[in-house]
Design an enzyme around this catalytic site. Structure first.
Site, PDB file in Angstrom:
ATOM      1  N   VAL A 191     -16.893-140.628  41.843  1.00  0.00           N
ATOM      2  CA  VAL A 191     -15.971-141.028  40.765  1.00  0.00           C
ATOM      3  C   VAL A 191     -14.643-140.316  41.021  1.00  0.00           C
ATOM      4  CG1 VAL A 191     -15.566-141.052  38.272  1.00  0.00           C
ATOM      5  CG2 VAL A 191     -17.892-141.331  39.163  1.00  0.00           C
ATOM      6  N   GLN A 197     -27.203-120.673  46.645  1.00  0.00           N
ATOM      7  CA  GLN A 197     -26.348-121.533  47.471  1.00  0.00           C
ATOM      8  C   GLN A 197     -24.899-121.069  47.529  1.00  0.00           C
ATOM      9  OE1 GLN A 197     -27.279-125.033  44.846  1.00  0.00           O
ATOM     10  NE2 GLN A 197     -25.154-125.592  45.236  1.00  0.00           N
ATOM     11  N   ASN A 199     -21.308-127.942  33.750  1.00  0.00           N
ATOM     12  CA  ASN A 199     -19.869-128.220  33.680  1.00  0.00           C
ATOM     13  C   ASN A 199     -19.645-129.713  33.984  1.00  0.00           C
ATOM     14  OD1 ASN A 199     -16.801-127.821  35.223  1.00  0.00           O
ATOM     15  ND2 ASN A 199     -17.184-127.127  33.157  1.00  0.00           N
ATOM     16  N   LEU A 200     -20.319-130.519  33.195  1.00  0.00           N
ATOM     17  CA  LEU A 200     -20.440-131.936  33.515  1.00  0.00           C
ATOM     18  C   LEU A 200     -19.134-132.698  33.329  1.00  0.00           C
ATOM     19  CD1 LEU A 200     -23.913-132.564  31.847  1.00  0.00           C
ATOM     20  CD2 LEU A 200     -23.401-131.816  34.175  1.00  0.00           C
ATOM     21  N   GLY A 219     -18.296-137.748  36.862  1.00  0.00           N
ATOM     22  CA  GLY A 219     -19.108-137.939  38.072  1.00  0.00           C
ATOM     23  C   GLY A 219     -20.577-137.682  37.780  1.00  0.00           C
ATOM     24  N   HIS A 220     -20.851-136.589  37.047  1.00  0.00           N
ATOM     25  CA  HIS A 220     -22.244-136.307  36.675  1.00  0.00           C
ATOM     26  C   HIS A 220     -22.782-137.401  35.737  1.00  0.00           C
ATOM     27  CE1 HIS A 220     -20.693-132.084  37.362  1.00  0.00           C
ATOM     28  NE2 HIS A 220     -21.731-132.113  38.156  1.00  0.00           N
ATOM     29  N   GLN A 241     -24.751-132.944  51.684  1.00  0.00           N
ATOM     30  CA  GLN A 241     -25.870-132.494  50.834  1.00  0.00           C
ATOM     31  C   GLN A 241     -26.884-133.629  50.654  1.00  0.00           C
ATOM     32  OE1 GLN A 241     -25.583-130.026  47.096  1.00  0.00           O
ATOM     33  NE2 GLN A 241     -25.668-132.003  46.100  1.00  0.00           N
TER      34      GLN A 241
HETATM   35  O1  PAF Z   1     -24.632-130.747  43.784  1.00  0.00           O
HETATM   36  C1  PAF Z   1     -24.961-129.818  43.014  1.00  0.00           C
HETATM   37  O2  PAF Z   1     -24.497-129.736  41.882  1.00  0.00           O
HETATM   38  C2  PAF Z   1     -25.935-128.765  43.508  1.00  0.00           C
HETATM   39  O3  PAF Z   1     -25.752-128.477  44.842  1.00  0.00           O
HETATM   40  C3  PAF Z   1     -27.393-129.120  43.205  1.00  0.00           C
HETATM   41  C4  PAF Z   1     -27.828-130.370  43.951  1.00  0.00           C
HETATM   42  C5  PAF Z   1     -27.596-129.322  41.716  1.00  0.00           C
HETATM   43  C6  PAF Z   1     -28.304-127.973  43.659  1.00  0.00           C
HETATM   44  O4  PAF Z   1     -27.995-126.802  43.014  1.00  0.00           O
END
Ligand code: PAF
Length: 282
Positions: free
Chosen positions: A175, A58, A29-30, A33-34, A152
């Protein structure tokens, strides 16, 4: 751009990749920021591989694993344009081949006991485990993570140091939308009226940052002010905390800080943080 679905395909790609390799782990779901992570990787590495995996480990039992936005086709198009060399988009069975479970997890003590870690039990164990697996699979020279998820980033830096992994962890600045809201896939959960109120989180952080920069050191009062600003805008503060850049307790004689906050707004839980840097010459 090569699409890799299995660990075997990924390892074969890695064996062929010449020069330094950058990994950008994502849950898909970019957004911009990605793409800033991909651009940072592109600028520093000869080969760039992006992983797209919504990691069940997670997410807590009452969290948004099922509704988390999955937009693989659009993501692949965006990554092609951004110049990624390969995309690793495994199914859950590829990452967790033993019936979707794992007997081995990675737990980073201490730094996960606070902030999001204490509010989302098991979350960082899930993150640390999947990131360890991705680092083991790709064996990158550098891996790129957004500063928006500042805790994180700190957890990953610590696990890499503790487990003697040979990879540089690169943090990439957050961003933001024009009104200050930090980009996040979870912003999509916001209704129109909620979206208008959401920048209050960044505004409260910026206010606290300005006061710390001016020399205010009454941390209790500053945190209470931050919470009040967020709640007054109709969000529900989860936490608002001033910490050192290493996330330890702040001291009045420090010049650099990190201010971190999380708040609930409709279906979304938003997180954000800002750095307070020492003034030049200090
Ligand atoms: O930040 C994220 O999108 C997630 O926590 C990661 C680092 C891809 C791990 O699933």
């Amino acid at each position: 751009m090569q699409r890799l679905d299995t660990a075997q395909q990924l390892r074969a790609w890695r064996a062929e990749a010449s020069g330094n390799v950058g990994l950008v782990p994502t849950m898909g779901n970019l957004h911009a920021g990605h793409l800033a992570l991909v651009a940072a990787a592109r600028a520093r590495c000869k080969r760039v591989v992006v992983s797209i995996f919504v990691n069940p480990l997670q997410f807590g039992p009452n969290e948004d694993l099922d509704s988390y936005p999955r937009t693989l086709d659009a993501d692949l198009q965006a990554l092609e344009q951004a110049g990624a060399d390969a995309v690793f988009a495994p199914a859950v069975e590829q990452m967790y081949p033993h019936g979707g479970t794992t007997a081995t997890t990675v737990r980073v003590e201490g730094i996960t006991d606070m902030l999001c870690g204490s509010r989302r039990p098991g979350h960082f164990e899930g993150v640390a485990t999947v990131v360890t697996k991705l680092l083991n699979l790709v064996d990158p020279d550098e891996a790129f993570f957004g500063e928006k998820d500042f805790q994180q980033l700190a957890v990953i830096r610590r696990l890499v140091a503790d487990l003697c992994m040979q990879v540089d962890i690169v943090g990439v600045p957050t961003v933001r939308e024009a009104d200050g809201l930090a980009l996040s896939s979870r912003n999509q959960y916001l209704q129109a009226d909620e979206r208008k109120r959401a920048p209050a989180l960044a505004a409260a952080l910026a206010d606290c940052r300005a006061r710390l920069s001016e020399g205010e050191r009454d941390f209790v009062a500053l945190e209470a002010r931050g919470r009040a600003m967020i709640d007054a805008a109709g969000l529900k503060t989860d936490y608002f905390e001033i910490r050192s850049p290493e996330l330890t307790a702040p001291r009045a004689d420090m010049k650099a800080f990190r201010v971190l906050a999380a708040a609930f707004l409709g279906r979304a839980r938003l997180i954000d943080n800002m750095a307070v840097e020492p003034a030049p010459g200090q």
